[in-house]
Design a protein around this motif. Structure first.
Motif, PDB file in Angstrom:
ATOM      1  N   GLU A   1       0.850  -1.190   0.000  1.00  0.00           N
ATOM      2  CA  GLU A   1       0.000   0.000   0.000  1.00  0.00           C
ATOM      3  C   GLU A   1       0.880   1.231   0.000  1.00  0.00           C
TER       4      GLU A   1
ATOM      5  N   THR B   1       0.752   5.960  -0.084  1.00  0.00           N
ATOM      6  CA  THR B   1       0.104   7.248  -0.273  1.00  0.00           C
ATOM      7  C   THR B   1       1.192   8.310  -0.352  1.00  0.00           C
TER       8      THR B   1
ATOM      9  N   PHE C   1      -0.972   0.572   7.211  1.00  0.00           N
ATOM     10  CA  PHE C   1      -2.150   1.180   6.599  1.00  0.00           C
ATOM     11  C   PHE C   1      -3.432   0.561   7.134  1.00  0.00           C
TER      12      PHE C   1
ATOM     13  N   TYR D   1      -4.015   2.114  10.419  1.00  0.00           N
ATOM     14  CA  TYR D   1      -4.520   3.477  10.261  1.00  0.00           C
ATOM     15  C   TYR D   1      -6.016   3.453   9.953  1.00  0.00           C
TER      16      TYR D   1
ATOM     17  N   ILE E   1      -7.588   3.733   0.862  1.00  0.00           N
ATOM     18  CA  ILE E   1      -6.632   4.802   1.137  1.00  0.00           C
ATOM     19  C   ILE E   1      -6.525   5.725  -0.074  1.00  0.00           C
TER      20      ILE E   1
ATOM     21  N   LEU F   1      -0.334   8.381  10.153  1.00  0.00           N
ATOM     22  CA  LEU F   1       0.491   7.207   9.869  1.00  0.00           C
ATOM     23  C   LEU F   1       1.795   7.258  10.660  1.00  0.00           C
TER      24      LEU F   1
END
Length: 495
Positions: free
Chosen positions: A394, A396, A463, A466, A479, A492
């Motif tokens: 994952e 971001t 993640f 989170y 996400i 995070l």
């Protein structure tokens, strides 16, 4: 070959012919949908307020009906939620799909007797197009699973409320009921981790042939299967050969999935939302998803770089171009009018009209004027992984505007399954890919306004932790690929 498999091929041929008929006449198809929508809603409160009786053309509509998001439409929706009829659409909706809002808590998206069938038909037709093109139909004899929300619904003022995936679960055709998993009891479990464990136990020894859901949550299911069985998912489910997904781009997950499965499987991409089922992948050979022009939805498109200007131009289907980033605006037979769903799309084909989802109009980075979108960060990561052993669970991206020292930068928060052998080279590859795609970003690097990307590693399950901490673990939640602030990544960092 079973009777069910043969029947599926015959049905697929029939549906393909029907699709070809409207897809070959896209402008006429959209004009007919538009005219029907205006006619059906002209006597509603919204139709009267916006003079639908005087609307003859799409230009009239654009002049009479401004672009709205949920907050703008909320005064009308609140009346419908209270049980009032003939507000946005004739009568009352059958359902409200309850979703998470970003500014106002829960959002309630109406589903009517006119709109609901299209949600079901689109998902079915995506599979039928796959069967028609590939000739593969044996999977219809096996077990199928969709990782979805709870089908438990509540009722107020004669209208049922629930998650879209839970509502859709009540419409599974009878001929698929025996094949469908998990059981109703397991599907009703609210806690996502408990639910996944129950699904693993229920499906582990079954002949699973089709698995579908949002990739990040299917990945969690696969990992639990692997932990239980001590072998690849493809060995546990020897006849599993079709993965159906939507919600996020599959490409960043593909290498990890193939590692978990132990082999490649075919996939079908869908573009569903509570507001409508917009597109599905109709071909394994062509890029993009077929835009559903006959599904009770009138589409308008606004160039994303013009969206926040005064009165941006609204393009109809015959006016769009390939490769341009458009904000998707919809008007539907569920009573959404000039509605901005928040997604941006790009056309990959105009004969027929196929799209990819390029991002979210509110999910971007432009802290320095770079206008970076979701498609660009996904493509950059995918390119950087080529030829490496890196696998990503994952990620971001967020801007770092005020670093402790040095120039600002884009910070990539990545949870690796396998870390690259050379982290610096991996970051360099991401940066180079970003610069090739986005001229504004390249100018900022060349002009020493920004320094190259910085990768921050996220701990395993970071993640998931989170999402759990904000009450959005599982279901249709996902996400954001990027943000123009650090609200997500600051949380995070605390994990």
């Amino acid at each position: 070959m079973s009777i069910k498999s043969v029947s599926a091929k015959l049905f697929a041929k029939k549906i393909y012919a029907k699709t070809l008929a409207w897809a070959s006449n896209p402008i006429a198809t959209q004009k007919a949908v538009f005219a029907q929508l205006i006619k059906d809603a002209k006597n509603t409160e919204f139709g009267v307020d916006h003079h639908f009786a005087k609307i003859k053309t799409t230009e009239d509509f654009a002049n009479q009906v401004p672009i709205r998001d949920y907050e703008d439409l909320k005064p009308y929706i609140e009346k419908v939620v209270k049980g009032e009829a003939n507000i946005l659409w004739k009568g009352k909706p059958l359902y409200f799909a309850k979703t998470s809002g970003t500014t106002s808590g829960a959002k309630y998206i109406p589903l009517t007797k006119e709109s609901m069938p299209y949600h079901i038909e689109a998902a079915r037709n995506a599979i039928l197009h796959y069967i028609h093109e590939t000739g593969n139909s044996d999977f219809v004899d096996g077990k199928m699973i969709f990782l979805q929300g709870s089908p438990i619904l509540e009722e107020k003022h004669g209208i049922q409320f629930g998650r879209l995936s839970g509502i859709v679960a009540h419409f599974v055709p009878k001929y698929l009921q025996k094949n469908r998993m998990p059981s109703l009891e397991t599907n009703c479990i609210e806690d996502w981790e408990t639910k996944i464990d129950a699904i693993v136990e229920e499906t582990f020894d079954k002949n699973m042939t089709v698995i579908s859901g949002i990739p990040s949550w299917v990945q969690m299911y696969f990992e639990r299967l692997q932990q239980k069985g001590g072998k690849n998912v493809g060995e546990i489910f020897k006849n599993f050969n079709l993965f159906i997904y939507g919600g996020v781009n599959y490409e960043p997950y593909r290498a990890k999935f193939e590692n978990l499965i132990g082999r490649k499987v075919d996939s079908i991409e869908l573009f569903p939302a509570s507001e409508g089922f917009f597109a599905y992948q109709d071909s394994q050979k062509e890029k993009g998803m077929l835009l559903l022009l006959n599904a009770g939805i009138f589409y308008e498109f606004v160039k994303s770089d013009e969206f926040y200007t005064d009165k941006p131009r609204r393009y109809t289907i015959g006016e769009v171009e390939m490769g341009v980033n458009y904000v998707l605006i919809i008007s539907t037979n569920a009573g959404l009018w000039g509605y901005n769903i928040g997604d941006t799309v790009q056309f990959t084909s105009l004969k027929p009209y196929r799209v990819i989802v390029s991002g979210r109009i509110k999910h971007f980075i432009s802290a320095f004027g770079e206008h970076v979108i979701g498609k660009e960060v996904e493509s950059a990561l995918q390119e950087a992984m080529i030829g490496t052993n890196a696998r990503v669970n994952e990620f971001t991206v967020a801007p770092q505007i005020s670093p402790a020292s040095g120039l600002p930068y884009h910070e990539w928060f990545i949870e690796f399954e396998n870390e690259p052998d050379d982290s610096a080279a991996f970051a360099e590859a991401i940066d180079n890919a970003m610069r090739k795609q986005n001229m504004y970003y390249d100018d900022l690097i060349v002009g020493n306004i920004l320094r190259k990307v910085v990768i921050t590693k996220v701990a395993k399950n970071g993640f998931q932790d989170y999402m759990k901490s904000i009450g959005k673990l599982g279901g249709q939640n996902k996400i954001p690929r990027l943000s123009n602030d650090r609200a997500i990544v600051d949380l995070l960092n605390k994990k």
